[in-house]
Design a protein around this motif. Structure first.
Motif, mmCIF file in Angstrom:
data_model
loop_
_atom_site.group_PDB
_atom_site.id
_atom_site.type_symbol
_atom_site.label_atom_id
_atom_site.label_comp_id
_atom_site.label_asym_id
_atom_site.label_seq_id
_atom_site.Cartn_x
_atom_site.Cartn_y
_atom_site.Cartn_z
ATOM 1 N N ILE A 92 0.847 -1.202 0.000
ATOM 2 C CA ILE A 92 0.000 0.000 0.000
ATOM 3 C C ILE A 92 0.876 1.244 0.000
ATOM 4 N N LEU A 93 1.903 1.239 0.826
ATOM 5 C CA LEU A 93 2.821 2.390 0.843
ATOM 6 C C LEU A 93 3.479 2.573 -0.521
ATOM 7 N N SER A 94 3.873 1.489 -1.141
ATOM 8 C CA SER A 94 4.481 1.556 -2.468
ATOM 9 C C SER A 94 3.506 2.188 -3.467
ATOM 10 N N HIS A 95 2.260 1.802 -3.396
ATOM 11 C CA HIS A 95 1.247 2.361 -4.291
ATOM 12 C C HIS A 95 1.056 3.861 -4.012
ATOM 13 N N ILE A 96 1.014 4.232 -2.748
ATOM 14 C CA ILE A 96 0.896 5.663 -2.394
ATOM 15 C C ILE A 96 2.089 6.431 -2.929
ATOM 16 N N ILE A 109 -2.108 16.424 -3.773
ATOM 17 C CA ILE A 109 -0.861 16.773 -3.078
ATOM 18 C C ILE A 109 -0.025 17.655 -3.999
ATOM 19 N N ASP A 110 0.357 18.796 -3.524
ATOM 20 C CA ASP A 110 1.206 19.692 -4.301
ATOM 21 C C ASP A 110 2.655 19.318 -4.013
ATOM 22 N N TYR A 111 3.153 18.401 -4.803
ATOM 23 C CA TYR A 111 4.471 17.853 -4.575
ATOM 24 C C TYR A 111 5.417 18.340 -5.657
ATOM 25 N N ILE A 112 6.617 18.716 -5.286
ATOM 26 C CA ILE A 112 7.597 19.178 -6.270
ATOM 27 C C ILE A 112 8.436 17.998 -6.757
ATOM 28 N N PRO A 113 8.997 18.106 -7.973
ATOM 29 C CA PRO A 113 9.819 17.006 -8.479
ATOM 30 C C PRO A 113 10.990 16.707 -7.548
ATOM 31 N N GLY A 114 11.369 15.450 -7.510
ATOM 32 C CA GLY A 114 12.493 15.043 -6.680
ATOM 33 C C GLY A 114 12.089 14.605 -5.289
ATOM 34 N N ASP A 115 10.788 14.515 -5.040
ATOM 35 C CA ASP A 115 10.346 14.167 -3.696
ATOM 36 C C ASP A 115 10.526 12.693 -3.361
ATOM 37 N N ILE A 116 10.822 11.875 -4.344
ATOM 38 C CA ILE A 116 11.148 10.484 -4.055
ATOM 39 C C ILE A 116 12.347 10.452 -3.118
ATOM 40 N N TRP A 117 13.247 11.396 -3.300
ATOM 41 C CA TRP A 117 14.413 11.487 -2.420
ATOM 42 C C TRP A 117 13.982 11.823 -0.993
ATOM 43 N N ASP A 118 12.973 12.676 -0.861
ATOM 44 C CA ASP A 118 12.473 13.028 0.473
ATOM 45 C C ASP A 118 11.799 11.833 1.143
ATOM 46 N N LEU A 119 11.076 11.043 0.358
ATOM 47 C CA LEU A 119 10.413 9.867 0.928
ATOM 48 C C LEU A 119 11.430 8.888 1.499
ATOM 49 N N GLN A 120 12.570 8.804 0.874
ATOM 50 C CA GLN A 120 13.611 7.884 1.337
ATOM 51 C C GLN A 120 14.211 8.316 2.674
ATOM 52 N N ARG A 121 14.057 9.590 3.012
ATOM 53 C CA ARG A 121 14.665 10.121 4.234
ATOM 54 C C ARG A 121 13.774 9.971 5.476
ATOM 55 N N VAL A 122 12.551 9.495 5.282
ATOM 56 C CA VAL A 122 11.626 9.387 6.411
ATOM 57 C C VAL A 122 12.096 8.325 7.402
ATOM 58 N N CYS A 123 12.345 7.146 6.924
ATOM 59 C CA CYS A 123 12.807 6.061 7.792
ATOM 60 C C CYS A 123 13.402 4.955 6.924
ATOM 61 N N ARG A 125 12.474 1.868 6.636
ATOM 62 C CA ARG A 125 11.416 1.097 5.947
ATOM 63 C C ARG A 125 10.997 1.794 4.660
ATOM 64 N N TRP A 126 10.733 3.089 4.732
ATOM 65 C CA TRP A 126 10.312 3.829 3.533
ATOM 66 C C TRP A 126 11.430 3.840 2.493
ATOM 67 N N ARG A 127 12.663 3.976 2.941
ATOM 68 C CA ARG A 127 13.777 3.966 1.992
ATOM 69 C C ARG A 127 13.825 2.628 1.265
ATOM 70 N N ASN A 128 13.664 1.546 1.992
ATOM 71 C CA ASN A 128 13.674 0.220 1.369
ATOM 72 C C ASN A 128 12.509 0.052 0.396
ATOM 73 N N ILE A 129 11.338 0.568 0.758
ATOM 74 C CA ILE A 129 10.174 0.463 -0.139
ATOM 75 C C ILE A 129 10.423 1.266 -1.414
ATOM 76 N N VAL A 130 10.910 2.487 -1.276
ATOM 77 C CA VAL A 130 11.175 3.326 -2.452
ATOM 78 C C VAL A 130 12.223 2.662 -3.341
ATOM 79 N N ARG A 131 13.277 2.153 -2.754
ATOM 80 C CA ARG A 131 14.340 1.541 -3.547
ATOM 81 C C ARG A 131 13.881 0.235 -4.210
#
Length: 138
Positions: A92-96, A109-123, A125-131
């Motif tokens: 579900i997180l991956s889909h989000i 969501i007003d998201y700017i480009p490059g926010d995948i990098w920000d998602l990886q910095r949360v924790c 678990r999120w970094r592993n999901i994004v990668r």
């Protein structure tokens, strides 16, 4: 001096004697000076003892504040373990994350480009999901 103090006490019972003496023109006799100096020595000893107690109490207070801070931090860590986001499955997180990264399909969501990098910095678990979500990188 005793006579003077008795006289002052009788005439001005509401006044504190040391304050009264300081505000007067009283000049102590030489035999009274030793009594006054002994009193000063006693006061200084009491002042030193009180300052030592204050120093000890400040050290205890500092130590207790440090312990309190540690317990608050530990409590916050424990509370974070109960966070509802931890129960959301990785799929579900991956889909989000894919929805967030696809700017043309989501306007909420007003998201700017490059926010995948920000998602990886949360924790981690999120970094592993994004990668591990290859569609985020294409």
């Amino acid at each position: 001096m005793q006579e003077y103090l008795s006289d002052v006490s009788r005439r001005f019972p509401h006044l504190d004697l040391p304050t009264c003496l300081v505000r007067s023109n009283y000049c102590p006799a030489s035999q009274d000076c030793s009594t006054i100096e002994a009193g000063l020595s006693s006061f200084q000893a009491t002042i030193n003892a009180l300052e030592a107690k204050i120093f000890d109490l400040e050290a205890i207070t500092t130590h207790l504040r440090f312990r309190l801070s540690n317990y608050n931090t530990y409590k916050d860590f424990q509370r974070s373990l109960l966070s509802p986001i931890r129960k959301v499955p990785d799929e579900i997180l991956s889909h989000i994350f894919m929805l967030v990264s696809n700017h043309s399909t989501i306007d909420i969501i007003d998201y700017i480009p490059g926010d995948i990098w920000d998602l990886q910095r949360v924790c981690v678990r999120w970094r592993n999901i994004v990668r591990s979500t290859s569609s985020l990188w294409t």
